[in-house]
Scaffold this motif. Structure first.
Motif, short mmCIF file in Angstrom:
data_model
loop_
_atom_site.label_atom_id
_atom_site.label_comp_id
_atom_site.label_asym_id
_atom_site.label_seq_id
_atom_site.Cartn_x
_atom_site.Cartn_y
_atom_site.Cartn_z
N ARG A 125 0.80 -1.22 0.00
CA ARG A 125 0.00 0.00 0.00
C ARG A 125 0.83 1.28 0.00
NH1 ARG A 125 -3.08 -2.10 5.17
NH2 ARG A 125 -0.88 -2.61 5.58
N LEU A 126 2.14 1.11 0.13
CA LEU A 126 3.04 2.26 0.22
C LEU A 126 3.75 2.45 -1.12
CD1 LEU A 126 4.53 4.45 1.75
CD2 LEU A 126 5.96 2.68 2.80
N ASP A 127 3.20 3.30 -1.96
CA ASP A 127 3.83 3.62 -3.25
C ASP A 127 4.80 4.77 -2.97
OD1 ASP A 127 4.51 4.61 -5.74
OD2 ASP A 127 2.49 4.48 -6.54
N TYR A 136 7.24 6.36 -4.46
CA TYR A 136 7.45 7.48 -5.38
C TYR A 136 6.29 8.48 -5.28
CZ TYR A 136 11.50 5.34 -7.68
OH TYR A 136 12.74 4.84 -7.95
N ARG A 137 5.06 7.97 -5.28
CA ARG A 137 3.89 8.83 -5.22
C ARG A 137 3.76 9.48 -3.84
NH1 ARG A 137 4.62 8.44 -9.99
NH2 ARG A 137 5.31 6.44 -9.26
N ALA A 138 3.94 8.68 -2.80
CA ALA A 138 3.70 9.18 -1.43
C ALA A 138 4.70 10.27 -1.04
CB ALA A 138 3.77 8.03 -0.43
N LEU A 139 5.89 10.25 -1.66
CA LEU A 139 6.91 11.26 -1.34
C LEU A 139 7.13 12.25 -2.49
CD1 LEU A 139 9.59 9.03 0.45
CD2 LEU A 139 7.84 10.45 1.49
N GLY A 140 6.32 12.14 -3.52
CA GLY A 140 6.46 13.07 -4.64
C GLY A 140 7.77 12.92 -5.40
N LEU A 141 8.24 11.69 -5.54
CA LEU A 141 9.52 11.44 -6.23
C LEU A 141 9.29 11.12 -7.70
CD1 LEU A 141 11.18 9.19 -3.53
CD2 LEU A 141 12.03 11.43 -4.27
N PHE A 150 3.95 6.10 8.04
CA PHE A 150 2.97 6.36 6.99
C PHE A 150 1.64 5.77 7.43
CE2 PHE A 150 0.82 4.77 3.11
CZ PHE A 150 0.75 5.93 2.35
N VAL A 203 -1.71 4.22 6.57
CA VAL A 203 -2.31 3.60 5.38
C VAL A 203 -3.79 3.99 5.21
CG1 VAL A 203 -0.72 1.63 5.34
CG2 VAL A 203 -2.92 1.41 6.53
N GLY A 254 -2.77 8.25 4.10
CA GLY A 254 -1.67 8.55 3.19
C GLY A 254 -0.66 9.54 3.74
N ARG A 255 -0.83 9.90 5.01
CA ARG A 255 0.00 10.96 5.58
C ARG A 255 1.19 10.41 6.39
NH1 ARG A 255 -0.67 16.43 6.72
NH2 ARG A 255 -2.70 16.48 5.69
N LEU A 256 2.34 11.07 6.26
CA LEU A 256 3.53 10.73 7.04
C LEU A 256 3.57 11.55 8.33
CD1 LEU A 256 6.33 10.88 4.31
CD2 LEU A 256 5.59 8.82 5.53
N LEU A 261 10.11 16.44 0.54
CA LEU A 261 9.32 15.21 0.38
C LEU A 261 8.10 15.24 1.30
CD1 LEU A 261 12.14 12.45 0.19
CD2 LEU A 261 11.18 13.85 -1.65
N ALA A 263 5.50 17.36 -0.26
CA ALA A 263 4.85 16.60 -1.34
C ALA A 263 3.87 15.59 -0.77
CB ALA A 263 5.91 15.89 -2.19
N ASN A 264 4.22 14.99 0.38
CA ASN A 264 3.33 14.02 1.00
C ASN A 264 2.02 14.66 1.45
OD1 ASN A 264 2.62 12.76 4.03
ND2 ASN A 264 2.72 11.28 2.35
N TYR A 283 -0.06 14.70 -1.50
CA TYR A 283 -0.49 13.32 -1.82
C TYR A 283 -1.67 12.90 -0.96
CZ TYR A 283 0.04 8.15 -2.02
OH TYR A 283 -0.16 6.79 -2.14
N ALA A 284 -1.59 13.22 0.34
CA ALA A 284 -2.61 12.77 1.29
C ALA A 284 -3.98 13.42 1.00
CB ALA A 284 -2.17 13.06 2.72
N PHE A 344 -5.78 11.02 -1.18
CA PHE A 344 -5.55 9.60 -0.88
C PHE A 344 -6.83 8.96 -0.38
CE2 PHE A 344 -4.28 6.13 1.94
CZ PHE A 344 -3.30 5.49 1.21
N TYR A 391 6.38 0.61 -9.36
CA TYR A 391 4.92 0.61 -9.52
C TYR A 391 4.54 0.98 -10.95
CZ TYR A 391 3.98 -0.03 -4.52
OH TYR A 391 3.89 -0.55 -3.25
N GLY A 447 -1.47 -1.50 -3.02
CA GLY A 447 -2.14 -2.66 -2.45
C GLY A 447 -1.94 -3.96 -3.21
#
Lengths: 162, 162
Positions: free
Chosen positions: A39-41, A43-48, A151, A153, A156-158, B7, B10-11, B14-15, B18, B43, B51
């Motif tokens: 569930r932890l993508d 690149y997407r979750a960190l904007g990479l 993170f 799930v 989506g937030r760190l 990052l 960016a998260n 993302y959230a 999400f 991915y 997931g």
């Protein structure tokens, strides 16, 4: 058709619009160590974007000798300078104990693994413990920015672990 | 502002869009073992959504005890059944030797690592060697589909190694 064949078909479509090659060293000079959780993508979750960060992943997002190996190569040969650790809520590693896991393998296979499962009972404490393994390693030269996160799930937030 | 702070920003974005949580076990029952290389967005390159698959990554995409640990947990506790190995062209692991790397660390730190770098001189042979490490492990129960690939960082395309 196996799932692997489906992934290959998806790759053919990916390659149609791919533009490369980018340079080998990560352009943002950062290495991420994260759990393998589906569930932890990262690149997407960190904007990479492609080419920006090394991504190291394993069950739990822990730091064993193999992650020290990867981080040492990342910093010494490829110029990364920051390390980001990511655990996550609802982690499988919270659901069993090392003793039970290894005993069940021994019962099944007749051999007890020489490695440990790295299962942990509490998330934030384990982030701190893994961060400490990096700080304690004599082989990783740059430790000014070694930060740990959880993170969520569900959202989506760190969240940073201090 | 550090890259880590970027990052995190960016998260936050993302959230905002999400939606979760998804179930813990990977819905496509597959585990990927790939190099940590920044240019390989696993991915996207394999058409995976959140997931769907465990993603295990390290310097080289090799299979040491820690990857056996992750794959064992992936199959025994979380139901994955296929394994996909991914090396890639222009890999940093082709550019040095284990002996030189460890000697340079010893010169710098006064200690020689007890682990090896896992550097390799040839790509396809190493994919075969890593696949064999999985096939030889007594702890991984399902080995019907353990396939190895090389990702081309110029074209984005995967080629199977036989």
């Amino acid at each position: 058709m196996s799932v692997t064949d489906e992934l290959l078909a998806a790759n053919t479509r990916y390659a149609e619009t791919f533009s490369g090659p980018l340079p080998l060293p990560p352009s943002r000079h950062v290495a991420v160590v994260a759990c393998m959780d589906a569930r932890l993508d990262v690149y997407r979750a960190l904007g990479l974007a492609e080419g920006e960060a090394h991504v190291i992943r394993n069950a739990g997002g822990v730091v064993t000798d193999d992650e020290i190996r990867s981080l040492t190569i990342s910093q010494r040969l490829l110029g990364t300078r920051e390390i980001v650790l990511v655990h996550h809520t609802d982690c499988g590693m919270l659901t069993f104990t090392d003793e039970d896991f290894r005993a069940s393998i021994e019962q099944d296979c007749g051999i007890r693994p020489h490695w440990h499962s790295e299962a942990f009972p509490e998330l934030e404490d384990d982030v701190r413990a893994q961060r400490q393994r990096i700080l304690d390693s004599p082989f990783i030269p740059i430790k000014d920015s070694v930060r740990g996160f959880v993170f969520d799930v569900a959202t989506g937030r760190l969240s940073e672990v201090h």
